[in-house]
Design an enzyme around this catalytic site. Structure first.
Site, short mmCIF file in Angstrom:
data_model
loop_
_atom_site.label_atom_id
_atom_site.label_comp_id
_atom_site.label_asym_id
_atom_site.label_seq_id
_atom_site.Cartn_x
_atom_site.Cartn_y
_atom_site.Cartn_z
CE1 TYR A 163 -7.93 7.16 -30.21
CE2 TYR A 163 -8.34 9.25 -31.64
CZ TYR A 163 -8.69 8.49 -30.27
OH TYR A 163 -9.69 8.92 -29.60
CE LYS A 167 -11.38 5.88 -30.79
NZ LYS A 167 -11.81 5.22 -29.61
#
Length: 330
Positions: A163, A167
């Site tokens: 993640y 991102k």
């Protein structure tokens, strides 16, 4: 006249949580909305048309117009179809908001390839999949707004390597898109959102709160600084013509406020008139560069503003205030 009258928006992940609030805000400000939502679980499994249908109904109750797209942003051809659906239905596409996301949390030393791939596919590749056709269209029409949701985890959440990497990649892709599209009147910005969503509800401690109160944390958050809908006003502004001069910026939505994040900049340099050895570099580094290193960003990211005192703020009226960081000297 509303801020977004005549605009058409595509919101990925628009059926639930932060994406839903954004879709509703865009519609309330006059935009027609394509609600993309697969209706998958937090881990990216399954499908459910219900959330997107509920968001559509809420927009129509406001007097707005919305259609549903149930495809996955991880599918390149399906993402092309989302853009085409916006044009076929409403005649144009002015705004892309990428809010779709999934979680597969694990430490780096025991993460599987599949857990890595599925998260990167939705967050980072999903953004590319949508931007590829959308930017081609916006280039032709000489205008457009792109708002990508990243996360404070981009700065290094230990339990979310997939993640965090996705991102951080979104921020880099947004910078690249901002530089490429500026001459066509297209802006690309990033929002790091915070809010109590179903991701928080999924935590074990949230079950205890539900059992004690009959409400999940996301329900308790409504109308408070933890409400995920607090992100939506910033996105609607960035989607508007009023934000034409805002490009390649990163914002943190936190509580009832918004923080402008400083872009990367050169901090210090060692240089010589001949080649270095590893040992001479180590000696110089210890003396000169190490004292200028900044600490790693703390997690959760961006909450250092909680430590500001009353004297740090400048009142700007209507119960609102502004703070800007002063340049630090060594």
């Amino acid at each position: 006249m509303k801020l977004l009258d005549g605009k058409v928006a595509l919101v990925t992940g628009g059926g639930r949580g932060i994406g839903r609030g954004i879709a509703l805000s865009l519609a309330a400000n006059g935009a027609k909305v394509v609600i993309n939502d697969l209706g998958a679980g937090l881990a990216g499994d399954g499908t459910d048309a219900g959330p997107a249908q509920e968001t559509q109904a809420a927009i129509e109750a406001l007097g707005g117009k919305a259609v549903i797209n149930g495809s996955s942003v991880a599918d390149h051809a399906a993402a092309q179809g989302m853009v085409e659906q916006a044009v076929d239905t409403f005649g144009r596409l002015d705004i892309v908001v990428h809010a779709a996301g999934v979680l597969r949390d694990r430490m780096i030393f025991n993460m599987t390839e599949e857990e890595w791939d599925v998260v990167v596919a939705v967050h980072l590749k999903g953004l590319f999949n949508v931007l590829r056709p959308a930017t081609a269209l916006m280039r032709q029409q000489k205008g457009g707004r792109i708002i990508s949701l990243a996360s404070g985890s981009a700065y290094g959440d230990a339990g979310q390597p997939n993640y965090s990497a996705a991102k951080a990649g979104i921020i880099g892709l947004s910078y690249s898109t901002a530089n490429a599209m500026a001459k066509y009147g297209v802006t690309s910005n990033v929002v790091l959102p915070t809010g109590t969503t179903r991701m928080i509800d999924s935590k074990p401690e949230s079950r205890k709160i539900f059992e004690e109160t009959g409400k999940w944390p996301s329900e308790h958050a409504r109308g408070t600084p933890k409400d995920p809908d607090n992100v939506a006003p910033l996105v609607s502004f960035l989607a508007s013509d009023r934000a034409a001069n805002v490009n390649g910026q990163v914002f943190h939505s936190y509580g009832f406020g918004y923080t402008l994040i400083e872009p990367p900049r050169t901090l210090a340099r060692l240089e010589g008139d001949h080649a270095w050895t590893a040992e001479s570099l180590a000696d110089a580094f210890d003396t000169y560069m190490e004292p200028d290193m900044k600490p790693r960003p703390a997690m959760p990211f961006g909450r250092d503003v909680d430590n500001l005192g009353d004297d740090d703020w400048h009142a700007i009226g209507e119960g609102r205030r502004y703070w800007v960081r002063k340049e630090e000297s060594r």
